[in-house]
Scaffold this active site. Structure first.
Site, short mmCIF file in Angstrom:
data_model
loop_
_atom_site.label_atom_id
_atom_site.label_comp_id
_atom_site.label_asym_id
_atom_site.label_seq_id
_atom_site.Cartn_x
_atom_site.Cartn_y
_atom_site.Cartn_z
N ARG A 112 0.86 -1.17 0.00
CA ARG A 112 0.00 0.00 0.00
C ARG A 112 0.91 1.23 0.00
O ARG A 112 2.03 1.19 0.51
CB ARG A 112 -0.90 0.03 1.23
CG ARG A 112 -1.82 -1.18 1.37
CD ARG A 112 -2.62 -1.12 2.66
NE ARG A 112 -3.55 -2.26 2.80
CZ ARG A 112 -3.24 -3.39 3.43
NH1 ARG A 112 -2.04 -3.55 3.98
NH2 ARG A 112 -4.13 -4.37 3.51
N LYS A 162 -2.13 -2.84 7.96
CA LYS A 162 -3.35 -2.47 8.68
C LYS A 162 -3.48 -3.30 9.95
O LYS A 162 -3.09 -4.46 10.00
CB LYS A 162 -4.57 -2.71 7.79
CG LYS A 162 -4.73 -1.69 6.66
CD LYS A 162 -6.02 -1.91 5.92
CE LYS A 162 -6.24 -0.84 4.86
NZ LYS A 162 -7.51 -1.03 4.11
N HIS A 186 -2.26 2.94 -5.90
CA HIS A 186 -2.86 1.73 -5.34
C HIS A 186 -3.12 0.69 -6.42
O HIS A 186 -3.14 -0.51 -6.14
CB HIS A 186 -4.14 2.08 -4.60
CG HIS A 186 -4.57 1.02 -3.62
ND1 HIS A 186 -3.83 0.70 -2.51
CD2 HIS A 186 -5.66 0.20 -3.61
CE1 HIS A 186 -4.44 -0.27 -1.82
NE2 HIS A 186 -5.55 -0.58 -2.48
N ARG A 233 -0.51 -1.98 -6.65
CA ARG A 233 -0.67 -3.10 -5.72
C ARG A 233 -1.62 -4.14 -6.31
O ARG A 233 -1.36 -5.34 -6.23
CB ARG A 233 -1.19 -2.56 -4.39
CG ARG A 233 -1.58 -3.61 -3.35
CD ARG A 233 -1.93 -2.89 -2.05
NE ARG A 233 -2.77 -3.68 -1.16
CZ ARG A 233 -2.31 -4.55 -0.26
NH1 ARG A 233 -1.02 -4.77 -0.16
NH2 ARG A 233 -3.14 -5.20 0.54
N HIS A 261 -3.64 -9.38 3.67
CA HIS A 261 -5.08 -9.46 3.85
C HIS A 261 -5.40 -10.36 5.04
O HIS A 261 -4.88 -11.48 5.14
CB HIS A 261 -5.77 -10.03 2.61
CG HIS A 261 -5.81 -9.07 1.46
ND1 HIS A 261 -5.99 -9.47 0.16
CD2 HIS A 261 -5.70 -7.71 1.43
CE1 HIS A 261 -5.99 -8.41 -0.63
NE2 HIS A 261 -5.83 -7.33 0.11
N TYR A 287 -9.27 -11.14 -6.61
CA TYR A 287 -8.31 -11.08 -7.71
C TYR A 287 -8.51 -12.22 -8.70
O TYR A 287 -8.04 -12.14 -9.84
CB TYR A 287 -6.88 -11.09 -7.16
CG TYR A 287 -6.55 -9.79 -6.46
CD1 TYR A 287 -6.20 -8.66 -7.18
CD2 TYR A 287 -6.63 -9.69 -5.07
CE1 TYR A 287 -5.93 -7.47 -6.55
CE2 TYR A 287 -6.35 -8.50 -4.43
CZ TYR A 287 -6.01 -7.39 -5.17
OH TYR A 287 -5.75 -6.20 -4.54
#
Length: 313
Positions: free
Chosen positions: A162, A189, A257, A260, A283, A292
């Site tokens: 990110r 995150k 972004h 990514r 994730h 994806y």
């Protein structure tokens, strides 16, 4: 903002946002969105009640009040995705108030917002990605800044980071040994750490940039400097990407972004394992990564339709 709620409630809001920033590692964009949503709710309550709300008013809220709030948003033509995010922000804040014993109200838990389908990530083609990396260095007239932008874009695509993760790196984060499988620790995150392999080409471009960079090389210094010697601002990186995509006539979805997304899509298209890609992207849920597969199928279908003689009948 001081006139839209009682002082004690405003203090709780400040503590809540600080918790989201420090402990939950929310991005600046998410924090701004959540704060804006909560401010909108407070303004609604102020008009709805006739005075700035406080803890007691939060405790006494009923489903009628919440429906009135949702009806007002609907009358303004706000999107379902915006309302869903707003409810998420409110539920988060009410949960914080309950956790800290400030007030309790379970009315929001009974509110069901329709699920919003997430848009598929927009990946660049491999050729467009390479052209972007090769072009962005020419966007700036200052040599070291052009090299910085090339190094940053290569890092985003080559490691699937990110933008905020890449800009948070310090020079001491870089691998200290040369080789084909150097690993870098990234803080993502939710303060989750993950190890990412750094390709030699990434290290090469970073070294080229740092060799020309006029600012200090030391472990605790930012990896990516801004023009004034501070940590590079995300808005500047996004601006440089905009200039590059305009030169290449790429769509507006070609953002930092998107690199990514391109990283994940290209890996999947080359036979990459979904679980491994999940770990590389950081994730928490495999469901997020599975999007994806849809991107890759769309990409393959587009290639087939464009190239296969029978598809062009």
């Amino acid at each position: 903002m001081t006139d839209i709620a009682e002082a004690t409630l405003l203090s709780a809001i400040n503590n809540w946002t600080e918790k989201l920033k420090v402990e939950k590692n929310f991005s600046e964009n998410t924090l701004e969105a959540y704060t804006s949503d909560l401010n909108g709710f407070l303004n609604f309550l102020k008009d709805h009640l006739g005075y700035p709300p406080g803890f007691t008013d939060f405790k006494n809220l009923t489903m009628v009040d919440i429906r009135a709030y949702l009806a007002e948003r609907s009358s303004k033509g706000l999107k379902r995705s915006s309302t869903a995010r707003s409810m998420s922000a409110l539920k988060n804040f009410f949960g914080y108030l309950d956790l800290h014993g400030l007030t309790r109200n379970s009315v929001l838990s009974a509110v069901k917002t329709p699920p919003i389908p997430k848009p598929l990530p927009r990946a660049l083609s491999i050729d467009d990605t390479i052209n972007t990396i090769n072009t962005i260095e020419s966007v700036s007239k200052i040599k070291w800044i052009g090299k910085r932008d090339k190094a940053l874009i290569t890092t985003l695509y080559g490691a699937g980071l990110r933008l905020g993760e890449a800009l948070a790196l310090n020079q001491g984060s870089l691998p200290t040994t040369k080789g084909s499988h150097n690993m870098v620790t990234v803080l993502g995150k939710g303060n989750r750490q993950r190890l990412i392999p750094f390709l030699p080409k990434i290290s090469e471009f970073i070294d080229n940039y740092l060799d020309d960079c006029p600012f200090p090389r030391r472990e605790n210094a930012p990896l990516f400097y801004g023009a004034r010697g501070k940590r590079l601002n995300p808005a500047v990186a996004q601006r440089q990407m905009r200039k590059a995509r305009m030169l290449l006539n790429l769509p507006e979805t070609s953002t930092p972004h998107a690199l990514r997304h391109s990283f994940a899509t290209h890996l999947l298209g080359a036979g990459g394992d979904l679980r491994t890609i999940q770990e590389l992207l950081g994730h928490a849920s495999l469901t997020t990564t599975q999007r994806y597969t849809d991107v890759d199928q769309t990409f393959l279908t587009n290639v087939y339709n464009a190239a296969h003689p029978r598809a062009r009948r």
